[in-house]
Design a protein around this motif. Structure first.
Motif, PDB file in Angstrom:
ATOM      1  N   ALA A  58      13.819 -25.631   4.192  1.00 57.98           N
ATOM      2  CA  ALA A  58      13.635 -27.101   4.115  1.00 57.98           C
ATOM      3  C   ALA A  58      14.721 -27.618   2.442  1.00 57.98           C
ATOM      4  O   ALA A  58      15.473 -28.439   2.705  1.00 57.98           O
ATOM      5  CB  ALA A  58      12.317 -27.598   4.273  1.00 57.98           C
ATOM      6  N   LEU A  59      13.931 -27.029   1.063  1.00 56.80           N
ATOM      7  CA  LEU A  59      14.416 -27.473   0.137  1.00 56.80           C
ATOM      8  C   LEU A  59      16.524 -26.878   0.323  1.00 56.80           C
ATOM      9  O   LEU A  59      16.516 -27.929  -0.741  1.00 56.80           O
ATOM     10  CB  LEU A  59      13.346 -26.674  -0.927  1.00 56.80           C
ATOM     11  CG  LEU A  59      11.923 -27.590  -1.038  1.00 56.80           C
ATOM     12  CD1 LEU A  59      11.047 -26.763  -2.278  1.00 56.80           C
ATOM     13  CD2 LEU A  59      12.455 -28.562  -1.849  1.00 56.80           C
ATOM     14  N   ARG A  62      18.364 -29.091   2.183  1.00 54.73           N
ATOM     15  CA  ARG A  62      18.170 -30.595   1.862  1.00 54.73           C
ATOM     16  C   ARG A  62      19.776 -30.260   0.658  1.00 54.73           C
ATOM     17  O   ARG A  62      19.856 -31.806   0.651  1.00 54.73           O
ATOM     18  CB  ARG A  62      17.194 -31.064   0.774  1.00 54.73           C
ATOM     19  CG  ARG A  62      17.295 -32.253   0.712  1.00 54.73           C
ATOM     20  CD  ARG A  62      15.697 -32.454  -0.478  1.00 54.73           C
ATOM     21  NE  ARG A  62      15.781 -33.908  -1.449  1.00 54.73           N
ATOM     22  CZ  ARG A  62      14.985 -34.326  -2.139  1.00 54.73           C
ATOM     23  NH1 ARG A  62      14.335 -33.174  -2.696  1.00 54.73           N
ATOM     24  NH2 ARG A  62      15.398 -35.323  -3.347  1.00 54.73           N
ATOM     25  N   GLY A  63      19.647 -29.471  -0.112  1.00 55.57           N
ATOM     26  CA  GLY A  63      21.095 -29.786  -1.039  1.00 55.57           C
ATOM     27  C   GLY A  63      21.970 -29.180  -0.874  1.00 55.57           C
ATOM     28  O   GLY A  63      22.814 -29.250  -2.112  1.00 55.57           O
ATOM     29  N   ARG A  69      24.498 -28.659   6.526  1.00 52.21           N
ATOM     30  CA  ARG A  69      23.545 -28.967   6.935  1.00 52.21           C
ATOM     31  C   ARG A  69      23.471 -29.067   8.601  1.00 52.21           C
ATOM     32  O   ARG A  69      22.843 -28.695   9.254  1.00 52.21           O
ATOM     33  CB  ARG A  69      22.953 -30.359   6.338  1.00 52.21           C
ATOM     34  CG  ARG A  69      21.818 -31.406   6.928  1.00 52.21           C
ATOM     35  CD  ARG A  69      21.810 -32.431   6.215  1.00 52.21           C
ATOM     36  NE  ARG A  69      21.387 -32.089   5.361  1.00 52.21           N
ATOM     37  CZ  ARG A  69      20.252 -32.831   4.135  1.00 52.21           C
ATOM     38  NH1 ARG A  69      20.498 -34.461   4.546  1.00 52.21           N
ATOM     39  NH2 ARG A  69      20.360 -32.381   2.773  1.00 52.21           N
ATOM     40  N   GLN A  73      20.700 -27.317  11.363  1.00 48.04           N
ATOM     41  CA  GLN A  73      20.360 -28.415  11.774  1.00 48.04           C
ATOM     42  C   GLN A  73      20.413 -27.835  13.601  1.00 48.04           C
ATOM     43  O   GLN A  73      19.150 -27.832  14.139  1.00 48.04           O
ATOM     44  CB  GLN A  73      20.029 -30.337  11.577  1.00 48.04           C
ATOM     45  CG  GLN A  73      19.920 -30.610  10.967  1.00 48.04           C
ATOM     46  CD  GLN A  73      20.682 -31.784  10.856  1.00 48.04           C
ATOM     47  OE1 GLN A  73      21.505 -32.346  11.082  1.00 48.04           O
ATOM     48  NE2 GLN A  73      19.989 -32.798   9.979  1.00 48.04           N
ATOM     49  N   VAL A 136      12.819 -31.431   6.119  1.00 50.67           N
ATOM     50  CA  VAL A 136      13.736 -32.287   5.055  1.00 50.67           C
ATOM     51  C   VAL A 136      13.676 -33.126   5.430  1.00 50.67           C
ATOM     52  O   VAL A 136      14.223 -34.022   4.603  1.00 50.67           O
ATOM     53  CB  VAL A 136      15.519 -30.961   6.064  1.00 50.67           C
ATOM     54  CG1 VAL A 136      16.420 -31.634   5.553  1.00 50.67           C
ATOM     55  CG2 VAL A 136      15.173 -29.328   6.120  1.00 50.67           C
ATOM     56  N   ALA A 137      13.559 -34.211   6.904  1.00 53.24           N
ATOM     57  CA  ALA A 137      13.070 -35.326   6.533  1.00 53.24           C
ATOM     58  C   ALA A 137      12.517 -35.558   5.455  1.00 53.24           C
ATOM     59  O   ALA A 137      12.427 -36.639   4.763  1.00 53.24           O
ATOM     60  CB  ALA A 137      12.808 -35.762   8.046  1.00 53.24           C
ATOM     61  N   PHE A 139      10.719 -34.164   2.521  1.00 49.62           N
ATOM     62  CA  PHE A 139      11.972 -34.556   0.974  1.00 49.62           C
ATOM     63  C   PHE A 139      13.656 -35.412   0.806  1.00 49.62           C
ATOM     64  O   PHE A 139      13.338 -36.261  -0.481  1.00 49.62           O
ATOM     65  CB  PHE A 139      12.734 -32.286   1.001  1.00 49.62           C
ATOM     66  CG  PHE A 139      11.411 -31.831   1.266  1.00 49.62           C
ATOM     67  CD1 PHE A 139      10.412 -31.679   0.720  1.00 49.62           C
ATOM     68  CD2 PHE A 139      11.515 -30.400   1.578  1.00 49.62           C
ATOM     69  CE1 PHE A 139       9.252 -30.837   0.419  1.00 49.62           C
ATOM     70  CE2 PHE A 139      11.391 -29.806   0.989  1.00 49.62           C
ATOM     71  CZ  PHE A 139      10.151 -29.634   0.417  1.00 49.62           C
ATOM     72  N   ASN A 140      14.158 -35.038   1.954  1.00 52.08           N
ATOM     73  CA  ASN A 140      14.898 -37.192   1.865  1.00 52.08           C
ATOM     74  C   ASN A 140      14.403 -37.560   1.579  1.00 52.08           C
ATOM     75  O   ASN A 140      14.808 -38.710   0.848  1.00 52.08           O
ATOM     76  CB  ASN A 140      15.464 -36.800   3.030  1.00 52.08           C
ATOM     77  CG  ASN A 140      16.609 -35.256   3.788  1.00 52.08           C
ATOM     78  OD1 ASN A 140      16.965 -35.295   2.367  1.00 52.08           O
ATOM     79  ND2 ASN A 140      17.325 -35.368   4.688  1.00 52.08           N
ATOM     80  N   THR A 165       8.145 -33.608  -6.898  1.00 49.48           N
ATOM     81  CA  THR A 165       9.007 -33.621  -5.459  1.00 49.48           C
ATOM     82  C   THR A 165       7.382 -32.935  -3.488  1.00 49.48           C
ATOM     83  O   THR A 165       7.289 -34.421  -3.070  1.00 49.48           O
ATOM     84  CB  THR A 165       9.892 -32.381  -4.656  1.00 49.48           C
ATOM     85  OG1 THR A 165      10.520 -32.496  -5.667  1.00 49.48           O
ATOM     86  CG2 THR A 165       9.885 -32.127  -3.041  1.00 49.48           C
ATOM     87  N   SER A 169       5.939 -36.074  -0.947  1.00 43.93           N
ATOM     88  CA  SER A 169       6.295 -36.023   0.281  1.00 43.93           C
ATOM     89  C   SER A 169       4.963 -35.023   0.875  1.00 43.93           C
ATOM     90  O   SER A 169       5.194 -34.477   2.155  1.00 43.93           O
ATOM     91  CB  SER A 169       7.666 -34.687   0.600  1.00 43.93           C
ATOM     92  OG  SER A 169       7.661 -34.004  -0.643  1.00 43.93           O
TER      93      SER A 169
END
Length: 245
Positions: A58-59, A62-63, A69, A73, A136-137, A139-140, A165, A169
């Motif tokens: 997920a990290l 995110r980047g 992405r 997904q 992911v959501a 961390f966003n 982080t 989260s």
């Protein structure tokens, strides 16, 4: 709106349905208790694996760029949308003893059919998509500027994660994990193919329904709901409360 709530809650009226006296005799109690242990211990282990594997993924997602992405997904959605019975059959074929991966694992004494390893693997496959997308959501939702400022102050990436982080989260991550938990512990279609034994609660409910009827199912059904529902229910309420605050 009140009628809508009544309709949603109506299935719970089944607990007062006239199915006769609930049965909890020895031939029902012993396998039921065993299935509770199997579900709690092995699903718990599967969730540990999901968190350990899914959090770094997920990290990473995110980047990455928007195009990459979207690819990840799509891959994760496949694991979520794949029909459970189809997933069970595909896992059984992919990890069959005469296959490359299944044969390698079997050489080390790890059987991927009707075994704890098969149970945990199936649970992990079932739940990891929910967790990673939710993570992911989560961390966003963490402001990137705070992480950058922490890095400028000399914190290493793992320190930024632990100090910035993760604390910001953690509730959203708990929501993601709760979705994976309730999805995995309630899985029947895939597990009944890959790990009919050792039987978890969903499979044992089916066995008791077929062998003894509804009166024998009800005690285990109560335990099943008490182990599956409270965690995600409470976590989601806490998340909604935080959003309002």
């Amino acid at each position: 709106m009140g009628l809508f709530a009544v309709v949603l809650l109506y299935p719970f009226s089944g607990f007062v349905a006239g199915v006769g006296a609930w049965r909890w005799t020895r031939e029902i109690r012993d396998p039921s208790l065993a299935s509770i242990r199997v579900s709690l211990l092995l699903t718990g282990l599967a969730m540990i694996l999901v968190v350990l594997a899914g959090t770094p993924v997920a990290l990473y997602i995110r980047g990455v760029s928007a195009r990459e992405r979207l690819f990840w997904q799509a891959v994760l959605l496949l694991s979520i949308l794949l029909p459970p019975l189809a997933l069970g059959i595909l896992l059984s074929l992919a990890f069959r003893p005469d296959g490359a991966v299944g044969g390698l694992l079997a050489s080390y004494g790890i059987m991927m059919t009707n075994s704890p390893a098969a149970f945990v693997t199936t649970q992990a496959y079932v739940g990891i998509g929910y967790y990673v997308l939710g993570a992911v959501a989560a961390f966003n939702g963490v402001p990137v500027i705070l992480e950058k400022q922490a890095a400028l102050l000399g914190l290493r990436p793992w320190q930024v994660f632990l100090r910035i982080t993760l604390p910001l989260s953690r509730l959203a991550l708990a929501v993601a994990l709760s979705m994976a938990w309730v999805r995995a512990i309630g899985e029947f279609g895939a597990v009944v193919v890959t790990a009919y034994y050792p039987a978890g609660m969903p499979v044992q409910l089916w066995i008791e329904l077929q062998s003894f009827g509804l009166p024998a199912v009800m005690p285990l059904l109560v335990v099943f709901l008490l182990t599956a529902l409270p965690f995600p229910w409470v976590i989601h309420l806490l998340a909604q409360r935080q959003q309002r605050a």
